[in-house]
Design a protein around this motif. Structure first.
Motif, PDB file in Angstrom:
ATOM      1  N   CYS A 166       1.263   2.653  -4.421  1.00 54.77           N
ATOM      2  CA  CYS A 166       2.580   2.890  -3.837  1.00 54.77           C
ATOM      3  C   CYS A 166       3.476   3.713  -4.759  1.00 54.77           C
ATOM      4  N   TRP A 167       3.165   3.774  -6.072  1.00 56.37           N
ATOM      5  CA  TRP A 167       3.965   4.563  -7.006  1.00 56.37           C
ATOM      6  C   TRP A 167       3.474   5.999  -7.118  1.00 56.37           C
ATOM      7  N   SER A 168       2.404   6.344  -6.401  1.00 58.59           N
ATOM      8  CA  SER A 168       1.867   7.715  -6.359  1.00 58.59           C
ATOM      9  C   SER A 168       1.466   8.206  -7.751  1.00 58.59           C
ATOM     10  N   ASN A 169       0.817   7.338  -8.510  1.00 60.68           N
ATOM     11  CA  ASN A 169       0.348   7.730  -9.839  1.00 60.68           C
ATOM     12  C   ASN A 169      -1.025   8.381  -9.808  1.00 60.68           C
ATOM     13  N   GLY A 170      -1.721   8.274  -8.696  1.00 58.78           N
ATOM     14  CA  GLY A 170      -3.079   8.819  -8.609  1.00 58.78           C
ATOM     15  C   GLY A 170      -4.144   7.878  -9.113  1.00 58.78           C
ATOM     16  N   THR A 171      -3.740   6.714  -9.656  1.00 61.40           N
ATOM     17  CA  THR A 171      -4.696   5.717 -10.132  1.00 61.40           C
ATOM     18  C   THR A 171      -4.193   4.332  -9.744  1.00 61.40           C
ATOM     19  N   ILE A 172      -5.128   3.389  -9.702  1.00 59.54           N
ATOM     20  CA  ILE A 172      -4.778   1.994  -9.437  1.00 59.54           C
ATOM     21  C   ILE A 172      -5.514   1.119 -10.434  1.00 59.54           C
ATOM     22  N   SER A 173      -4.937  -0.044 -10.707  1.00 63.60           N
ATOM     23  CA  SER A 173      -5.557  -1.006 -11.608  1.00 63.60           C
ATOM     24  C   SER A 173      -6.144  -2.162 -10.805  1.00 63.60           C
ATOM     25  N   TRP A 174      -6.950  -2.971 -11.491  1.00 62.50           N
ATOM     26  CA  TRP A 174      -7.529  -4.144 -10.830  1.00 62.50           C
ATOM     27  C   TRP A 174      -6.431  -5.120 -10.404  1.00 62.50           C
ATOM     28  N   ASP A 175      -5.395  -5.278 -11.218  1.00 65.49           N
ATOM     29  CA  ASP A 175      -4.293  -6.166 -10.851  1.00 65.49           C
ATOM     30  C   ASP A 175      -3.563  -5.666  -9.612  1.00 65.49           C
ATOM     31  N   GLN A 176      -3.385  -4.354  -9.500  1.00 63.52           N
ATOM     32  CA  GLN A 176      -2.750  -3.802  -8.297  1.00 63.52           C
ATOM     33  C   GLN A 176      -3.605  -4.078  -7.060  1.00 63.52           C
ATOM     34  N   PHE A 177      -4.902  -3.916  -7.205  1.00 67.84           N
ATOM     35  CA  PHE A 177      -5.808  -4.168  -6.084  1.00 67.84           C
ATOM     36  C   PHE A 177      -5.739  -5.640  -5.665  1.00 67.84           C
ATOM     37  N   CYS A 178      -5.752  -6.543  -6.649  1.00 70.54           N
ATOM     38  CA  CYS A 178      -5.675  -7.976  -6.355  1.00 70.54           C
ATOM     39  C   CYS A 178      -4.346  -8.332  -5.689  1.00 70.54           C
ATOM     40  N   THR A 179      -3.258  -7.789  -6.219  1.00 71.91           N
ATOM     41  CA  THR A 179      -1.941  -8.084  -5.655  1.00 71.91           C
ATOM     42  C   THR A 179      -1.855  -7.620  -4.205  1.00 71.91           C
ATOM     43  N   TYR A 180      -2.343  -6.406  -3.949  1.00 68.02           N
ATOM     44  CA  TYR A 180      -2.289  -5.881  -2.587  1.00 68.02           C
ATOM     45  C   TYR A 180      -3.086  -6.773  -1.633  1.00 68.02           C
ATOM     46  N   MET A 181      -4.309  -7.129  -2.023  1.00 70.95           N
ATOM     47  CA  MET A 181      -5.150  -7.936  -1.144  1.00 70.95           C
ATOM     48  C   MET A 181      -4.538  -9.320  -0.934  1.00 70.95           C
TER      49      MET A 181
END
Length: 924
Positions: A166-181
């Motif tokens: 959502c921040w348009s950084n071009g990358t995601i972390s495992w924590d971001q993936f977990c939070t989204y799910m």
């Protein structure tokens, strides 16, 4: 432009944002506004700046211990993600009938289980070659293709990555993936529970007086929604649905008035098809009374034992069943093959104690009747009921070994035994002193009954053939759900009551179970999910005294409880609008934005609810509530990437959301004196991102949008000096941006200020005056509306020195076009309607500045051709009006243009969001 072209063309106004198989056109009211809409609406200037949008339903539901779905600001960790996933997956499996499951079917999120989640975590770690804990789109795409076998779903993977990033950084972390799910599954769970929300109207409606001096035995409802209650002293009372006593009658036999003690009534049922009331008495009698006059009709006396609980069933063709359970644990069945003729014959019998009487032997020996007596329970029969669709009698008792029994009426056909019994019954030489053939009840064979064993027995039950479920409750305070064909183990245990359960009922239409315990605690359960939807304790419903009888009416949706008084708990039904049309929100819709990248529409309402819709199908994808607690959402805007949405509310707070899963990423607001926010805009300047918020504080508030400070309330940047010294003097209603460095704001007093976003200096002040000619087409001077609700830039004209480059929706109800060169001057204005009270409440233009779309306080939508209007010279006439139609019943609040398909999305105070073509055809 001829008159026919300018004529108003009303079109369909069905409101829900959904797909439509074809364009339709039906007429809609085109006259003056109805009460409650128009110029007096609260769109421009709400009565209070900090008043929360709070309803009685929301407050009372919280008191009644209904779960409250608060928004989550951040997720601090993913340690409990396994439990969240387990709960979400289990819920989705149970609720495949619900919309949430149908929306998730076939998506990437549905394929992820606990096992695949662990594999994805390992794949994340092995793919992260830079050891920075982040993956780009290519790496994320490769992982999901390999682990989930999604080789043909690359667009879905890319869409999922954009929603997480959502921040348009071009990358995601495992924590971001977990939070989204985690949040997505939680939102689906919340949405599923919100569909099942239920509430009563508190407190209970209590009768002013109670005519019964003895305990009430039973409550029944009538076809008109009224109720009948009967007590042990034979008093029958009639009540309206509002617990108002209508009349009382006594069913005591004629000789009862001569006795010191009246007859003891044990139970009563209605024989409605013959207009009779059947009562059981402590003198071992079944008495029949006229329902209209309550005059005694006849009675069956000399029963073997006292009838404790009664039931009646009409099987059609003049055949009916009268059943009762007694204190010996027996089930007695009286089959009347010609009920009408039998009753007339009994009426002619000799009178005993002033009422026509027939003995049990005489009744059973008749050729048109059949009597059965079965030994079923080891204790008193608490309740029995015949279910015609399974042709079985269900009964219960406090005996553990025979707690609930489902059995047949007549049992298996044993020819020799039946002939012997018939011969003994009709033998004229049988001695008078010989024991009655029904004195010793018979036992059903194991093939004729199903026995359920329950600890401490069962006091109440109900059965649903539709759900194929039997529900029981008793002294052990547990509600049990059974498969009626499996007696070994219940299919569900519902715990929560702390006192013995005295009443149960299944409401098939709502998939709910109502239960009441002796401590007057009322609970509502979901049949499919097997969870508690609502708990109502005595302090909330305020019913007093010991519970005597209960009944839930599916006609009036009321739970009636007899105690010291007659009490009624009525379900709170969803309000139905007078228009009887589907609504997008339950509350007035304030804003709508469109994301062209994902083809999604986002809407928000006064109820602090944000909803996400799919443009193509019209389906609701997600909904999150309490976005601003109990405060209304007043405005909304997208960031430059379209991956986040900013909402402003009457609480003076700006919240930044990942709208795809309802995750609140950031909160912005002043430290003190937060006033209502009326408009938001998103600005890019020198590689920095800013959020502009304006409202009732009369200031241009600029917030820096960065990754830092996401865990606390972010303060605005210092206020511009020109804003303090020469800024607005009244509430700011709208703001607009024109890259690279212009900002326009409009206020309630009719002033527009043009700002430089680089320096914060004022470029010019714009304020229109009203000429005599304009008064003829607007309104009287006593009722001038100076508010400017919306300003928009014509960005393609930015470099054209003589052209109008700013459009304002006011003042005086006129659309104004301004040239901003040389301090700014007015070069065109026009009314949108001939009705003097019309106010332009919303506007928007397309990216090429060809079309101007306006909406007013009467719900009309206009499309104007401004391609060459005020482009080279000042204008004295209105631009060409392409189309005009009434799109809403109340004030239009916002527009969003879908330019790739040439459509308009409009929202209004009538709680609707609608999709139109540029020619005014309704789409959905």
């Amino acid at each position: 432009m001829n008159a026919k072209r300018l004529a108003l063309r009303p079109t369909s106004a069905l409101p829900n944002l959904q797909s439509h198989p074809k364009f339709v056109s039906t007429s809609l009211y085109d006259g003056p506004p109805r009460d409650g809409c128009g110029a007096d609406s609260d769109l421009r200037r709400p009565k209070t700046g900090t008043a929360a949008v709070s309803t009685g339903a929301r407050q009372e539901a919280a008191v009644a211990e209904r779960p409250r779905y608060e928004r989550r600001l951040t997720v601090t960790g993913v340690e409990q993600l396994d439990e969240v996933l387990d709960a979400a997956v289990a819920n989705r499996r149970r609720a495949t009938h619900a919309k949430s499951s149908s929306q998730m079917r076939g998506t990437i999120e549905e394929r992820i289980s606990i096992e695949t989640f662990e594999e994805l975590q390992q794949a994340f770690a092995s793919t992260d070659r830079n050891d920075n804990g982040r993956l780009n789109l290519q790496q994320f795409r490769a992982i999901l293709k390999e682990e989930l076998q999604l080789s043909s779903r690359e667009p879905q993977i890319d869409s999922l990555f954009r929603r997480i990033d959502c921040w348009s950084n071009g990358t995601i972390s495992w924590d971001q993936f977990c939070t989204y799910m985690q949040l997505e599954y939680a939102e689906i769970e919340d949405s599923h529970l919100r569909v099942k929300e239920v509430a009563f109207t508190f407190p209970a409606v209590v009768s002013p007086s109670m005519p019964h001096r003895e305990p009430v035995l039973r409550i029944l409802d009538m076809p008109d929604g009224s109720f009948i209650a009967g007590s042990q002293d034979g008093l029958i009372s009639f009540w309206s649905a509002n617990m108002v006593l209508k009349k009382t009658k006594s069913v005591a036999s004629p000789d009862a008035t001569q006795k010191s003690q009246p007859k003891w009534i044990t139970d009563f049922v209605l024989m409605s098809n013959f207009n009779k009331v059947i009562t059981g008495t402590g003198d071992r009698e079944l008495q029949f009374f006229e329902l209209s006059t309550f005059e005694p009709y006849c009675q069956i006396r000399n029963l073997e034992t006292v009838p404790l609980t009664l039931d009646y069933n009409c099987k059609g063709n003049d055949e009916c069943l009268v059943m009762f359970g007694d204190c010996d644990g027996c089930i007695n069945v009286l089959v009347l093959y010609s009920a009408g003729e039998s009753l007339r014959m009994w009426k002619k019998s000799p009178k005993a104690n002033g009422i026509a009487s027939i003995s049990l032997d005489q009744m059973a020996n008749s050729a048109k009747t059949r009597f059965y007596r079965w030994k079923v329970h080891g204790d008193w029969v608490q309740k029995l009921k015949y279910y015609d669709h399974i042709r079985q009698i269900v009964s219960c008792s406090n005996s553990e070994n025979t707690a609930v029994v489902i059995g047949s009426l007549a049992g298996s056909t044993l020819v020799d035994q039946q002939l012997r019994e018939t011969k003994e019954t009709h033998d004229p030489n049988r001695s008078r002193n010989q024991q009655s053939p029904w004195a010793v009840p018979k036992s059903r064979s194991d093939a004729d009954q199903t026995v359920f064993r329950v600890y401490k027995g069962v006091k109440c039950f109900d059965f649903s053939k539709t759900k194929n479920v039997l529900v029981t409750g008793g002294m052990d305070r547990i509600v049990r759900l059974w498969n009626p064909y499996v007696t070994s183990t219940p299919i569900g245990l519902l715990s929560g009551h702390v006192a013995p359960i005295c009443y149960l009922t299944i409401v098939d239409d709502d998939d709910r179970i109502f239960s009441i315990s002796m401590d007057r605690c009322v609970r509502i359960w979901d049949v499919k999910d097997q969870n508690c939807l609502l708990t109502v304790r005595p302090k909330v419903h305020r019913m007093r005294g010991e519970i005597q009888a209960c009944f839930y009416s599916t006609i009036s949706k009321t739970l009636v409880v007899a105690s010291e008084q007659m009490n009624g708990l009525q379900l709170r039904l969803q309000s139905v609008k007078k228009t009887s049309i589907p609504l997008t929100h339950e509350d007035p819709v304030r804003s709508v934005v469109y994301d062209p990248r994902l083809k999604q529409i986002i809407t928000c309402s006064d109820g602090s609810v944000v909803k996400l819709w799919d443009l193509v199908s019209g389906a609701k994808k997600i909904e999150f509530r309490n976005a601003h607690s109990d405060h209304a959402i007043t405005c909304m805007t997208l960031d430059d990437t379209g991956r986040r949405v900013m909402t402003g509310g009457r609480d003076g707070i700006v919240r930044v959301w990942n709208y795809n899963n309802g995750h609140c990423l950031k909160v912005m607001g002043k430290e003190t004196e937060n006033a209502e926010i009326c408009a938001l805009s998103y600005m890019l300047l020198n590689n920095n991102r800013f959020v502009i918020a304006v409202g009732w504080d009369k200031r241009i508030n600029v917030y820096l949008d960065s990754l830092e400070d996401s865990h606390r309330v972010q303060q605005p940047l210092p206020t511009w000096k020109d804003d303090v010294n020469n800024g607005h003097r009244d509430d700011i209603l709208s703001v607009a941006l024109c890259p690279p460095n212009l900002l326009a704001s409009s206020s309630y007093d009719g002033e527009v200020i043009i700002w430089s976003t680089v320096s914060g200096h004022i470029h010019c002040h714009l304020k229109a005056s009203l000429s005599d000619n304009d008064l003829q087409v607007t309104r009287s001077t006593d009722d001038l509306d100076t508010a400017i609700n919306k300003v928009v830039f014509l960005r393609t004209r930015r470099e054209t020195s003589g052209a109008a480059s700013l459009v304002a929706s006011g003042p005086f109800g006129l659309v104004h076009l301004w040239n901003l060169s040389k301090g700014g001057h007015l070069i065109g204005r026009f009314p949108t309607s001939k009705i003097g009270e019309t106010t332009v409440t919303s506007m928007d233009v397309d990216s090429t500045n060809t079309y101007l779309v306006t909406g007013d306080n009467f719900g009309f939508i206009c499309v104007w051709n401004i391609e060459s209007y005020a482009l080279e010279k000042a204008e004295t006439e209105a631009p060409p009006l392409l189309e005009k139609w009434r799109g809403h019943l109340e004030t239009v609040t916002c527009f969003a243009l879908v330019e790739d398909v040439k459509m308009i999305v409009s929202s209004a105070l009538d709680c609707t969001v609608r999709l139109w073509t540029l020619t005014g055809h309704y789409v959905g």
